[in-house]
Design a protein around this motif. Structure first.
Motif, PDB file in Angstrom:
ATOM      1  N   GLY A 218       0.807  -1.218   0.000  1.00 24.36           N
ATOM      2  CA  GLY A 218       0.000   0.000   0.000  1.00 24.36           C
ATOM      3  C   GLY A 218       0.835   1.260   0.000  1.00 24.36           C
ATOM      4  O   GLY A 218       0.483   2.243  -0.640  1.00 24.36           O
ATOM      5  N   GLY A 219       1.977   1.206   0.695  1.00 26.37           N
ATOM      6  CA  GLY A 219       2.844   2.386   0.782  1.00 26.37           C
ATOM      7  C   GLY A 219       3.381   2.802  -0.568  1.00 26.37           C
ATOM      8  O   GLY A 219       3.385   3.985  -0.915  1.00 26.37           O
ATOM      9  N   SER A 220       3.831   1.801  -1.353  1.00 25.84           N
ATOM     10  CA  SER A 220       4.391   2.130  -2.673  1.00 25.84           C
ATOM     11  C   SER A 220       3.315   2.667  -3.608  1.00 25.84           C
ATOM     12  O   SER A 220       3.561   3.552  -4.424  1.00 25.84           O
ATOM     13  CB  SER A 220       5.058   0.900  -3.304  1.00 25.84           C
ATOM     14  N   ARG A 221       2.098   2.144  -3.486  1.00 27.28           N
ATOM     15  CA  ARG A 221       0.993   2.631  -4.312  1.00 27.28           C
ATOM     16  C   ARG A 221       0.612   4.064  -3.914  1.00 27.28           C
ATOM     17  O   ARG A 221       0.209   4.862  -4.755  1.00 27.28           O
ATOM     18  CB  ARG A 221      -0.210   1.702  -4.183  1.00 27.28           C
ATOM     19  N   GLN A 222       0.742   4.343  -2.626  1.00 32.82           N
ATOM     20  CA  GLN A 222       0.466   5.714  -2.163  1.00 32.82           C
ATOM     21  C   GLN A 222       1.502   6.663  -2.761  1.00 32.82           C
ATOM     22  O   GLN A 222       1.162   7.775  -3.179  1.00 32.82           O
ATOM     23  CB  GLN A 222       0.490   5.769  -0.632  1.00 32.82           C
TER      24      GLN A 222
END
Length: 292
Positions: free
Chosen positions: A32-36
């Motif tokens: 999720g962090g990388s997509r954010q």
């Protein structure tokens, strides 16, 4: 421009899709962090596309989205920068929203202890209130806050630049004592510097004029004090003008007062600020003459 706007809308849709996919249980498992981070990049791309299309509100909103996501990720500096970028876009379309964004950036920078940057942005807010929103009282508040932060960081030249703007407006708002205090303070610090002391005569001149708006006797005493502190002031044309004006003021000689100003103005042009202050003093003489 239409292509740029369409591209901006496309980036915006992609950013929102990335953001939705980063949320929830599976999004967290799948990075999720990388997509954010990808969503942030897409919001910035959208903002830049909207800038190219001169869609300033859309550009500002996209930068705001990026700023909020940066803040959630703990990237305070990047968040502050994005809020400033948003503010710069909104300045062209919605000045009050520009202020809101820049104030969020200021809050971030002060929390980080970056007071010089915060001061710079307080000046930006002051300029928006000064020129776009036309709220001088709020402009003064932000110039004073900027000066306070600059002083705390030992940036005295920048602090004085802000304070001189405050003094100029304070005098126009008939807050004469406030203007006097600032002009005297800046002048006193200027005479201690070989590079700045020449400017002191202008600040003492302005302070003396503000004194004249309050009381002629105080103005006379102030001029004597300025001459003692800065002997070069005695030979300055500004000091000689003040003394001549005070003489005409004591005599309630309106025509003489006007003639002295015209004589000085024929050699050294007086700007609008000086003209406005001198007009107020002249009106006082006329008012006193009518009462006699």
């Amino acid at each position: 421009m239409a292509d740029a706007e369409a591209k901006g809308q496309q980036y915006l849709a992609e950013a929102q899709k990335k953001l939705r996919s980063s949320q929830g249980f599976f999004g967290g498992l799948l990075g999720g962090g990388s997509r954010q981070d990808e969503a942030i990049e897409l919001y910035v791309r959208a903002a830049n596309s909207f800038k190219m299309a001169k869609k300033w509100n859309a550009a500002g909103s996209a930068f705001c989205e990026a700023a909020v996501l940066h803040l959630k990720s703990g990237n305070k500096h990047d968040s502050g920068s994005a809020f400033v970028d948003a503010g710069n876009c909104f300045k062209k379309a919605d000045p009050q929203e520009a202020v809101n964004c820049i104030m969020k950036a200021i809050e971030i920078y002060t929390d980080m202890g970056r007071f010089t940057i915060a001061a710079k942005h307080h000046m930006t807010v002051a300029e928006i209130y000064e020129t776009e929103c036309v709220d001088i009282e709020k402009a003064l508040t932000h110039y004073e806050q900027a000066a306070d932060y600059y002083k705390g960081e030992e940036s005295n030249t920048s602090a004085n630049r802000c304070l001189l703007i405050v003094a100029r407006y304070a005098a126009q708002l008939e807050q004469y004592q406030k203007a006097i205090d600032i002009y005297e303070s800046v002048a006193n610090s200027s005479i201690e510097s070989p590079l700045l002391k020449y400017a002191a005569k202008d600040y003492y001149f302005r302070a003396a004029l503000c004194h004249m708006c309050i009381d002629s006797l105080n103005a006379q005493m102030a001029v004597k004090k300025y001459e003692e502190m800065y002997p070069q002031f005695t030979d300055a044309r500004e000091c000689k003008l003040i003394k001549q004006l005070l003489e005409k003021l004591e005599e309630a000689d309106v025509d003489g007062f006007t003639a002295v100003i015209q004589d000085y103005d024929s050699i050294s042009r007086l700007d609008q600020w000086f003209t406005a202050i001198l007009l107020k003093v002249k009106k006082q003489i006329e008012s006193d003459s009518d009462m006699k």
